[in-house]
Design a protein around this motif. Structure first.
Motif, PDB file in Angstrom:
ATOM      1  N   ASP A 104      15.086 -34.555 -39.759  1.00 38.75           N
ATOM      2  CA  ASP A 104      14.354 -33.399 -39.243  1.00 38.75           C
ATOM      3  C   ASP A 104      12.966 -33.790 -38.745  1.00 38.75           C
ATOM      4  O   ASP A 104      12.518 -33.330 -37.684  1.00 38.75           O
ATOM      5  CB  ASP A 104      14.228 -32.315 -40.319  1.00 38.75           C
ATOM      6  CG  ASP A 104      15.533 -31.551 -40.514  1.00 38.75           C
ATOM      7  OD1 ASP A 104      16.473 -31.796 -39.732  1.00 38.75           O
ATOM      8  OD2 ASP A 104      15.609 -30.721 -41.440  1.00 38.75           O
ATOM      9  N   ASP A 105      12.280 -34.625 -39.503  1.00 42.04           N
ATOM     10  CA  ASP A 105      10.935 -35.042 -39.089  1.00 42.04           C
ATOM     11  C   ASP A 105      11.009 -35.862 -37.816  1.00 42.04           C
ATOM     12  O   ASP A 105      10.139 -35.738 -36.935  1.00 42.04           O
ATOM     13  CB  ASP A 105      10.266 -35.855 -40.199  1.00 42.04           C
ATOM     14  CG  ASP A 105       8.855 -36.280 -39.823  1.00 42.04           C
ATOM     15  OD1 ASP A 105       7.997 -35.395 -39.621  1.00 42.04           O
ATOM     16  OD2 ASP A 105       8.612 -37.499 -39.706  1.00 42.04           O
ATOM     17  N   LEU A 106      12.046 -36.675 -37.668  1.00 40.72           N
ATOM     18  CA  LEU A 106      12.205 -37.466 -36.448  1.00 40.72           C
ATOM     19  C   LEU A 106      12.429 -36.559 -35.241  1.00 40.72           C
ATOM     20  O   LEU A 106      11.887 -36.806 -34.160  1.00 40.72           O
ATOM     21  CB  LEU A 106      13.378 -38.442 -36.607  1.00 40.72           C
ATOM     22  CG  LEU A 106      13.716 -39.300 -35.377  1.00 40.72           C
ATOM     23  CD1 LEU A 106      12.496 -40.067 -34.883  1.00 40.72           C
ATOM     24  CD2 LEU A 106      14.860 -40.261 -35.714  1.00 40.72           C
ATOM     25  N   VAL A 107      13.199 -35.494 -35.403  1.00 42.42           N
ATOM     26  CA  VAL A 107      13.396 -34.543 -34.310  1.00 42.42           C
ATOM     27  C   VAL A 107      12.060 -33.941 -33.897  1.00 42.42           C
ATOM     28  O   VAL A 107      11.754 -33.816 -32.697  1.00 42.42           O
ATOM     29  CB  VAL A 107      14.387 -33.433 -34.709  1.00 42.42           C
ATOM     30  CG1 VAL A 107      14.424 -32.336 -33.653  1.00 42.42           C
ATOM     31  CG2 VAL A 107      15.779 -34.017 -34.913  1.00 42.42           C
ATOM     32  N   ASP A 108      11.227 -33.602 -34.855  1.00 45.69           N
ATOM     33  CA  ASP A 108       9.888 -33.080 -34.532  1.00 45.69           C
ATOM     34  C   ASP A 108       9.080 -34.103 -33.739  1.00 45.69           C
ATOM     35  O   ASP A 108       8.399 -33.770 -32.765  1.00 45.69           O
ATOM     36  CB  ASP A 108       9.138 -32.717 -35.814  1.00 45.69           C
ATOM     37  CG  ASP A 108       9.707 -31.482 -36.489  1.00 45.69           C
ATOM     38  OD1 ASP A 108      10.412 -30.703 -35.814  1.00 45.69           O
ATOM     39  OD2 ASP A 108       9.454 -31.310 -37.705  1.00 45.69           O
ATOM     40  N   ARG A 109       9.164 -35.376 -34.175  1.00 41.98           N
ATOM     41  CA  ARG A 109       8.414 -36.432 -33.487  1.00 41.98           C
ATOM     42  C   ARG A 109       8.953 -36.661 -32.068  1.00 41.98           C
ATOM     43  O   ARG A 109       8.194 -36.974 -31.158  1.00 41.98           O
ATOM     44  CB  ARG A 109       8.497 -37.738 -34.284  1.00 41.98           C
ATOM     45  CG  ARG A 109       7.967 -37.686 -35.703  1.00 41.98           C
ATOM     46  CD  ARG A 109       6.423 -37.634 -35.763  1.00 41.98           C
ATOM     47  NE  ARG A 109       5.891 -36.305 -35.468  1.00 41.98           N
ATOM     48  CZ  ARG A 109       5.897 -35.284 -36.332  1.00 41.98           C
ATOM     49  NH1 ARG A 109       6.415 -35.433 -37.532  1.00 41.98           N
ATOM     50  NH2 ARG A 109       5.387 -34.118 -35.999  1.00 41.98           N
ATOM     51  N   LEU A 141      23.964 -36.983 -32.908  1.00 41.23           N
ATOM     52  CA  LEU A 141      23.354 -35.719 -33.322  1.00 41.23           C
ATOM     53  C   LEU A 141      21.939 -35.571 -32.757  1.00 41.23           C
ATOM     54  O   LEU A 141      21.448 -34.456 -32.548  1.00 41.23           O
ATOM     55  CB  LEU A 141      23.330 -35.613 -34.848  1.00 41.23           C
ATOM     56  CG  LEU A 141      24.686 -35.542 -35.542  1.00 41.23           C
ATOM     57  CD1 LEU A 141      24.504 -35.581 -37.054  1.00 41.23           C
ATOM     58  CD2 LEU A 141      25.436 -34.281 -35.131  1.00 41.23           C
ATOM     59  N   LEU A 142      21.288 -36.711 -32.508  1.00 38.01           N
ATOM     60  CA  LEU A 142      19.923 -36.687 -31.985  1.00 38.01           C
ATOM     61  C   LEU A 142      19.886 -36.687 -30.457  1.00 38.01           C
ATOM     62  O   LEU A 142      18.844 -36.399 -29.854  1.00 38.01           O
ATOM     63  CB  LEU A 142      19.141 -37.903 -32.499  1.00 38.01           C
ATOM     64  CG  LEU A 142      18.892 -37.964 -34.011  1.00 38.01           C
ATOM     65  CD1 LEU A 142      18.296 -39.308 -34.381  1.00 38.01           C
ATOM     66  CD2 LEU A 142      17.956 -36.833 -34.443  1.00 38.01           C
ATOM     67  N   ARG A 143      20.997 -37.016 -29.825  1.00 36.58           N
ATOM     68  CA  ARG A 143      21.002 -37.217 -28.369  1.00 36.58           C
ATOM     69  C   ARG A 143      20.496 -36.005 -27.579  1.00 36.58           C
ATOM     70  O   ARG A 143      19.701 -36.182 -26.633  1.00 36.58           O
ATOM     71  CB  ARG A 143      22.408 -37.602 -27.904  1.00 36.58           C
ATOM     72  CG  ARG A 143      22.488 -37.962 -26.416  1.00 36.58           C
ATOM     73  CD  ARG A 143      23.893 -38.404 -26.058  1.00 36.58           C
ATOM     74  NE  ARG A 143      24.014 -38.825 -24.677  1.00 36.58           N
ATOM     75  CZ  ARG A 143      24.321 -38.045 -23.658  1.00 36.58           C
ATOM     76  NH1 ARG A 143      24.550 -36.743 -23.881  1.00 36.58           N
ATOM     77  NH2 ARG A 143      24.421 -38.521 -22.427  1.00 36.58           N
ATOM     78  N   PRO A 144      20.902 -34.771 -27.878  1.00 39.74           N
ATOM     79  CA  PRO A 144      20.379 -33.639 -27.090  1.00 39.74           C
ATOM     80  C   PRO A 144      18.860 -33.514 -27.169  1.00 39.74           C
ATOM     81  O   PRO A 144      18.208 -33.164 -26.175  1.00 39.74           O
ATOM     82  CB  PRO A 144      21.075 -32.418 -27.717  1.00 39.74           C
ATOM     83  CG  PRO A 144      22.299 -32.973 -28.368  1.00 39.74           C
ATOM     84  CD  PRO A 144      21.904 -34.317 -28.873  1.00 39.74           C
ATOM     85  N   HIS A 145      18.301 -33.800 -28.343  1.00 41.15           N
ATOM     86  CA  HIS A 145      16.843 -33.735 -28.495  1.00 41.15           C
ATOM     87  C   HIS A 145      16.180 -34.857 -27.691  1.00 41.15           C
ATOM     88  O   HIS A 145      15.167 -34.638 -27.013  1.00 41.15           O
ATOM     89  CB  HIS A 145      16.470 -33.856 -29.978  1.00 41.15           C
ATOM     90  CG  HIS A 145      17.185 -32.888 -30.868  1.00 41.15           C
ATOM     91  ND1 HIS A 145      16.991 -31.528 -30.789  1.00 41.15           N
ATOM     92  CD2 HIS A 145      18.124 -33.080 -31.844  1.00 41.15           C
ATOM     93  CE1 HIS A 145      17.760 -30.919 -31.687  1.00 41.15           C
ATOM     94  NE2 HIS A 145      18.452 -31.858 -32.329  1.00 41.15           N
ATOM     95  N   LEU A 146      16.758 -36.053 -27.741  1.00 42.12           N
ATOM     96  CA  LEU A 146      16.216 -37.179 -26.985  1.00 42.12           C
ATOM     97  C   LEU A 146      16.264 -36.889 -25.486  1.00 42.12           C
ATOM     98  O   LEU A 146      15.311 -37.180 -24.757  1.00 42.12           O
ATOM     99  CB  LEU A 146      17.015 -38.448 -27.294  1.00 42.12           C
ATOM    100  CG  LEU A 146      16.862 -39.018 -28.706  1.00 42.12           C
ATOM    101  CD1 LEU A 146      17.936 -40.077 -28.971  1.00 42.12           C
ATOM    102  CD2 LEU A 146      15.476 -39.618 -28.905  1.00 42.12           C
ATOM    103  N   ALA A 147      17.366 -36.302 -25.024  1.00 40.21           N
ATOM    104  CA  ALA A 147      17.518 -36.015 -23.598  1.00 40.21           C
ATOM    105  C   ALA A 147      16.457 -35.039 -23.110  1.00 40.21           C
ATOM    106  O   ALA A 147      15.818 -35.261 -22.068  1.00 40.21           O
ATOM    107  CB  ALA A 147      18.911 -35.462 -23.328  1.00 40.21           C
ATOM    108  N   ARG A 206      11.192 -45.651 -34.981  1.00 44.37           N
ATOM    109  CA  ARG A 206      11.912 -44.903 -36.014  1.00 44.37           C
ATOM    110  C   ARG A 206      13.385 -44.738 -35.655  1.00 44.37           C
ATOM    111  O   ARG A 206      14.259 -44.801 -36.522  1.00 44.37           O
ATOM    112  CB  ARG A 206      11.260 -43.536 -36.217  1.00 44.37           C
ATOM    113  CG  ARG A 206       9.913 -43.615 -36.928  1.00 44.37           C
ATOM    114  CD  ARG A 206       9.433 -42.253 -37.374  1.00 44.37           C
ATOM    115  NE  ARG A 206      10.393 -41.575 -38.251  1.00 44.37           N
ATOM    116  CZ  ARG A 206      10.190 -40.364 -38.750  1.00 44.37           C
ATOM    117  NH1 ARG A 206       9.075 -39.710 -38.467  1.00 44.37           N
ATOM    118  NH2 ARG A 206      11.092 -39.801 -39.529  1.00 44.37           N
ATOM    119  N   LEU A 207      13.667 -44.568 -34.371  1.00 42.61           N
ATOM    120  CA  LEU A 207      15.055 -44.479 -33.927  1.00 42.61           C
ATOM    121  C   LEU A 207      15.770 -45.805 -34.200  1.00 42.61           C
ATOM    122  O   LEU A 207      16.938 -45.827 -34.594  1.00 42.61           O
ATOM    123  CB  LEU A 207      15.097 -44.144 -32.438  1.00 42.61           C
ATOM    124  CG  LEU A 207      16.435 -43.677 -31.858  1.00 42.61           C
ATOM    125  CD1 LEU A 207      16.848 -42.344 -32.467  1.00 42.61           C
ATOM    126  CD2 LEU A 207      16.342 -43.569 -30.343  1.00 42.61           C
TER     127      LEU A 207
END
Length: 379
Positions: free
Chosen positions: A9-14, A155-161, A31-32
Motif C-alpha cells: 500500500d505504501d509503495l502504491v502511494d509512492r 497488481l501494481l501495473r495499473p498504478h505504474l501505468a 523499492r519496486l
C-alpha cells in the motif's frame, strides 16, 4: 483487480507521488526492484525516435551504457515483449525458449559481462502514442524471475501505468516548452538526446529542414558535411562532460535559400537534466544576416572567442592584414598570427575571405578548401 498486499500500500502511494513529482522515480524503482527481487529497475518512455529514461540507483550506470550504446534499436528482447502484447509483466522465458535467450547476442555481449541475465518487464502503450516500459534486471546467479513475483507486480501495473504516463507527459512537454519559448524570441532550437536524436524541435528549426538541418534515422544532423562532423564531435564532448576541446559554436555556410548560420551546442547539466534522463544538449541556430561586420562582442559570443581573438576576427573581417593588425594593436606579428590561427580553428574557416563571407552572411568562396578536421577522432 485484486487489492495489493498490505505491505504494498505504501509503495502504491509512492508510485502516485512520483507521477506528480518525477524526481522521486529512482527511489520508487528501487523499492519496486526489492519487491521483484531484482538488482534494479529502469523506466523508459519512447515517442518516435526520442526516449527518456530513469533508473534505480543500482541500475543507473548499466542503463546509461545500454541507452547510449544504441542497444534499444536492435534488442530482440524489447521487440518480443511488445509483440507478445500481454497486459501484464512477462519474464524472458515467456518470450524466449531458454536456449534462445541464453544464445541471444545482446544478452551475451551486454548483460552477462555485467553480471546480469534475467529480467521481468511490461510494456504499456498509451493513447498518446507514447510507449512506457518498466524493466527489472536480475543477477545472473539468481536465476529467472519466479511466477509469484510476476503476479505481485501485475497488481501494481495499473498504478505504474497511470503514474508513469503523467511523468512522461511532463518530460516531453518540458522539452517542447523549452524550444517553444525560444521560438518566441526568434531562435530556431531543438532539445537533443545523448546520441543526437531530436527530442523536441520548434517550427523555426523545422523550417530549416532539409536545407540546413536534416532528420536522420538515429539523430538530427546538419546538411553541411563539415558542420555536421563538428556537431557530432561537440555532442560527444558535451555528453562526456568536457568543458574544453571541440568547437561548440559551429559555422554553417550560406546556401541558395538560407543565410550563413551558427549552430550553438548548450550542454544540459546536473539539475538541468530532464525528469527522465535523456536530454543531453540544446541546439540553437543563429542566422548571420548582417551586411556590416558584427560588433566584436557579438563575434566573441558567436564563436566562443576570447576578447582579443574577437577583435582579431573583426579586423580580419574588415580586410586588415596581419601587419596592419599588429601595428594597430601594438602586438608582434607572431602573436597576431597565433591569434589568427586560433580564430580560424574556432570558426572552422581556413582563409580570410571565408571569414569575411561568414561574418557578412555571404556565400564562402567556392574555391576555398575546408581543411581536414583537427578535432579528436570520433569514437
Amino acid at each position: 483487480m485484486g487489492k495489493p498486499p498490505m505491505e504494498d500500500d505504501d509503495l502504491v502511494d509512492r508510485i502516485y507521488e512520483a507521477g506528480a513529482v518525477p524526481d522521486l522515480w529512482p527511489s520508487v524503482l528501487e523499492r519496486l526492484g526489492d519487491l521483484a527481487k531484482v538488482a534494479g529497475t529502469v523506466l523508459f518512455a519512447i515517442r518516435g525516435e526520442a526516449a527518456h529514461w530513469t533508473a534505480s540507483p543500482g541500475l543507473h550506470e548499466m542503463s546509461r551504457g545500454y541507452f547510449e550504446g544504441g542497444y534499444p534499436g536492435h534488442d530482440d528482447r524489447t521487440a518480443r515483449l511488445l509483440a507478445y502484447d500481454h497486459p501484464g509483466f512477462v519474464t524472458d522465458l515467456d518470450v524466449f525458449s531458454r536456449e534462445e535467450w541464453e544464445a541471444d547476442p545482446i544478452r551475451r555481449e551486454f548483460f552477462v559481462p555485467r553480471g546480469f541475465g534475467w529480467g521481468v518487464a511490461t510494456g504499456i502503450k498509451v493513447p498518446t502514442g507514447d510507449l512506457l516500459i518498466f524493466h527489472g534486471e536480475r543477477r545472473l546467479e539468481d536465476g529467472p524471475v519466479e511466477r509469484q513475483v510476476v503476479e505481485r507486480l501485475d497488481l501494481l501495473r495499473p498504478h505504474l501505468a497511470r503514474a508513469a504516463l503523467m511523468s512522461a507527459r511532463i518530460a516531453f512537454e518540458r522539452a517542447q516548452g523549452a524550444v517553444a519559448a525560444l521560438e518566441m524570441v526568434g531562435i530556431p532550437a531543438a532539445v537533443l538526446g545523448p546520441r543526437g536524436a531530436a527530442i523536441a524541435t520548434n517550427s523555426m528549426l523545422e523550417a530549416l529542414t532539409p536545407s540546413v538541418v536534416q532528420s536522420r534515422p538515429t539523430r538530427l544532423a546538419l546538411a553541411n558535411l563539415r558542420a555536421d562532423e563538428m556537431l557530432s564531435t561537440a555532442l560527444e564532448a558535451a555528453e562526456a562532460g568536457l568543458h574544453t576541446g571541440p568547437v561548440r559554436s559551429i559555422p554553417i555556410p550560406a546556401g541558395n535559400d538560407s543565410p550563413a548560420m551558427v549552430a550553438h551546442i548548450l550542454p544540459i547539466r546536473a539539475s538541468a537534466r530532464e525528469v527522465f534522463t535523456g536530454a543531453a544538449a540544446v541546439l540553437l541556430m543563429t542566422p548571420v544576416t548582417l551586411r556590416e561586420l558584427p560588433d566584436a562582442t557579438v563575434i566573441q559570443g558567436l564563436f566562443d572567442l576570447t576578447p582579443a581573438e574577437a577583435r582579431i576576427a573583426r579586423a580580419l573581417g574588415g580586410g586588415m592584414t596581419i601587419g596592419q593588425i599588429a601595428s594597430s594593436t601594438g602586438a608582434s606579428a607572431a602573436t597576431v598570427r597565433n591569434q589568427v590561427q586560433a580564430v580560424f580553428g574556432k570558426t572552422g574557416m581556413h582563409r580570410q575571405a571565408d571569414l569575411v563571407g561568414l561574418l557578412q552572411g555571404l556565400v564562402p568562396t567556392a574555391s576555398a578548401p575546408i581543411p581536414p578536421s583537427r578535432l579528436p577522432p570520433r569514437k
